[in-house]
Motif scaffolding. Structure first.
Motif, PDB file in Angstrom:
ATOM      1  N   ASN A 142       1.508   5.315   1.083  1.00 16.61           N
ATOM      2  CA  ASN A 142       1.159   6.323   2.090  1.00 16.61           C
ATOM      3  C   ASN A 142       1.903   7.631   1.737  1.00 16.61           C
TER       4      ASN A 142
ATOM      5  N   LEU B 126      -3.853   7.461   1.899  1.00 18.75           N
ATOM      6  CA  LEU B 126      -3.402   6.125   1.546  1.00 18.75           C
ATOM      7  C   LEU B 126      -3.777   5.684   0.064  1.00 18.75           C
TER       8      LEU B 126
ATOM      9  N   VAL C  38       0.753  -1.405  -0.012  1.00 15.35           N
ATOM     10  CA  VAL C  38      -0.002  -0.083  -0.006  1.00 15.35           C
ATOM     11  C   VAL C  38       0.828   1.274   0.090  1.00 15.35           C
TER      12      VAL C  38
ATOM     13  N   SER D 215      -4.649  -2.271   0.543  1.00 13.23           N
ATOM     14  CA  SER D 215      -5.524  -0.988   1.056  1.00 13.23           C
ATOM     15  C   SER D 215      -6.819  -1.458   1.581  1.00 13.23           C
TER      16      SER D 215
ATOM     17  N   LYS E  75      -3.717   2.763  -3.334  1.00 10.12           N
ATOM     18  CA  LYS E  75      -3.334   1.411  -3.723  1.00 10.12           C
ATOM     19  C   LYS E  75      -2.038   1.246  -4.075  1.00 10.12           C
TER      20      LYS E  75
ATOM     21  N   TYR F 294      -8.319   0.735   5.776  1.00  3.84           N
ATOM     22  CA  TYR F 294      -9.084   1.894   5.808  1.00  3.84           C
ATOM     23  C   TYR F 294      -9.478   2.567   7.238  1.00  3.84           C
TER      24      TYR F 294
ATOM     25  N   ASP G 145      -2.311  -5.553  -3.719  1.00  6.46           N
ATOM     26  CA  ASP G 145      -2.880  -4.363  -2.874  1.00  6.46           C
ATOM     27  C   ASP G 145      -3.612  -4.844  -1.652  1.00  6.46           C
TER      28      ASP G 145
ATOM     29  N   TYR H  67     -13.562   4.468  -2.043  1.00  9.11           N
ATOM     30  CA  TYR H  67     -12.216   4.416  -2.864  1.00  9.11           C
ATOM     31  C   TYR H  67     -12.496   5.704  -3.842  1.00  9.11           C
TER      32      TYR H  67
END
Length: 354
Positions: free
Chosen positions: A127, A137, A125, A148, A139, A152, A146, A339
């Motif tokens: 950042n 944040l 992931v 992500s 993918k 959350y 991934d 998303y």
């Protein structure tokens, strides 16, 4: 990749190739790396006093190594929660909860106690510090891995203190190549897939270790109200399940409802699985929403392509999500994650279908 030269970074080391490669990468960059490993439960066949792969890798890299004991907290926060939600008719996702309370809760706090500037993990992931002053944040570059969806629950404060060096790598092969180049003893170690505390991914056997909590046999009922058969415990079923119902019917049947109070499993044809939306609780927004309605794309399970939805925010961290098109198998206990393009806006716990 961001350069962390001179920074003290605690790396969450599991003994796998991903976190081991993270430790080697950061050390190569000139960071002061400390290995930190979580002891969460007794694994079958574990021999007390012998070094695990995480410690062997730390020794190889010549970095300090700390093992932290979270057995009591993990049993209470993760394993017991898993059981109680299953016995309550839900299908929980313990990895989401573990990230929230253990990895980026207890472990991040332990990293601070060790004087680390950051905690690094092997998650796939990204950042990203935005020009708006917020952390974002996103993918992973390698979409097939991934993670992500499981992250959350992170907050701005947590994101400011965590590092995900594998977010930019293009493939798992690249990670293994780097691990081999560093000479890491775990370079070819296979990935773990199942829930870590459930041997052989047999969650039914795990739950049935506590027979006093089992519901016992009950009715399997069609959406029409007709009783079609008997089940041997509601904990054995999940929304969308087709196999193992033991019912002969003119069309394939799926689990569409689980009611532990009535000890009843409801089944129906495939169209009974579709819902126009869902109810969500425990909402967390990484990027604070503007207004009480959010247009986004969402996923209601990990391996799913995001689809359009509208989130209506309600008091108490709750909300209603309406899908652009009806979706299959809305499952209480799982997560809905929102998303915008490749960025995670937030997410929450599914409490039911609309």
């Amino acid at each position: 990749m961001h350069n962390y030269h001179g920074k003290k970074i605690a790396v969450a080391m599991s003994g796998g190739v991903d976190s081991s490669t993270v430790a080697a990468l950061l050390k190569e960059q000139g960071a002061e790396v400390v290995g930190i490993n979580m002891k969460l439960f007794e694994r079958p066949g574990e021999v007390p006093g012998t070094k695990g792969d995480a410690e062997l890798v730390a020794d190889y890299l010549g970095i300090p190594f700390h093992q932290v004991h979270f057995e009591e907290e993990f049993a209470r926060l993760i394993m017991e929660e898993f059981r109680s939600r299953y016995f309550g008719g839900e299908t929980p996702n313990p990895c989401v909860r573990c990230n929230k309370y253990v990895k980026f809760g207890l472990l991040l706090e332990k990293a601070r106690e060790l004087g680390a500037d950051y905690l690094a993990t092997g998650h796939y992931v990204r950042n990203v510090a935005g020009e708006d002053g917020l952390w974002h944040l996103k993918k992973a570059a390698f979409l097939a891995k991934d993670q992500s969806y499981f992250l959350y629950t992170l907050t701005q404060e947590q994101l400011s203190r965590v590092v995900f060096p594998l977010g930019e790598v293009e493939s798992k092969d690249e990670v293994r190549r780097r691990a081999a180049a560093y000479g890491l003893p775990v370079a070819q170690k296979s990935d773990s897939q199942e829930i870590c505390f459930i041997p052989n991914d047999d969650y039914v056997a795990f739950l049935e270790k506590e027979p006093e909590r089992l519901s016992g046999p009950g009715e399997i009922v069609h959406l029409s109200g007709a009783v079609l058969g008997r089940h041997s415990g509601t904990h054995r079923y999940t929304i969308g399940q087709r196999r193992g119902l033991g019912i002969a019917w003119k069309e394939p049947l799926y689990v569409v409802g689980i009611d532990p109070q009535k000890n009843r499993v409801t089944v129906g044809e495939v169209e009974g699985l579709f819902a126009p939306g869902l109810r969500v609780a425990e909402l967390n927004w990484i990027v604070p929403p503007e207004g009480d309605e959010v247009r986004a794309a969402c996923k209601i399970r990990y391996r799913q392509h995001p689809f359009d939805c509208v989130v209506t925010l309600l008091p108490g961290g709750e909300g209603e999500v309406r899908f652009a098109e009806p979706q299959k198998s809305v499952t209480p206990g799982q997560s809905v994650v929102f998303y915008r393009d490749d960025e995670v806006l937030g997410g929450g716990l599914i409490t039911g279908a609309l």
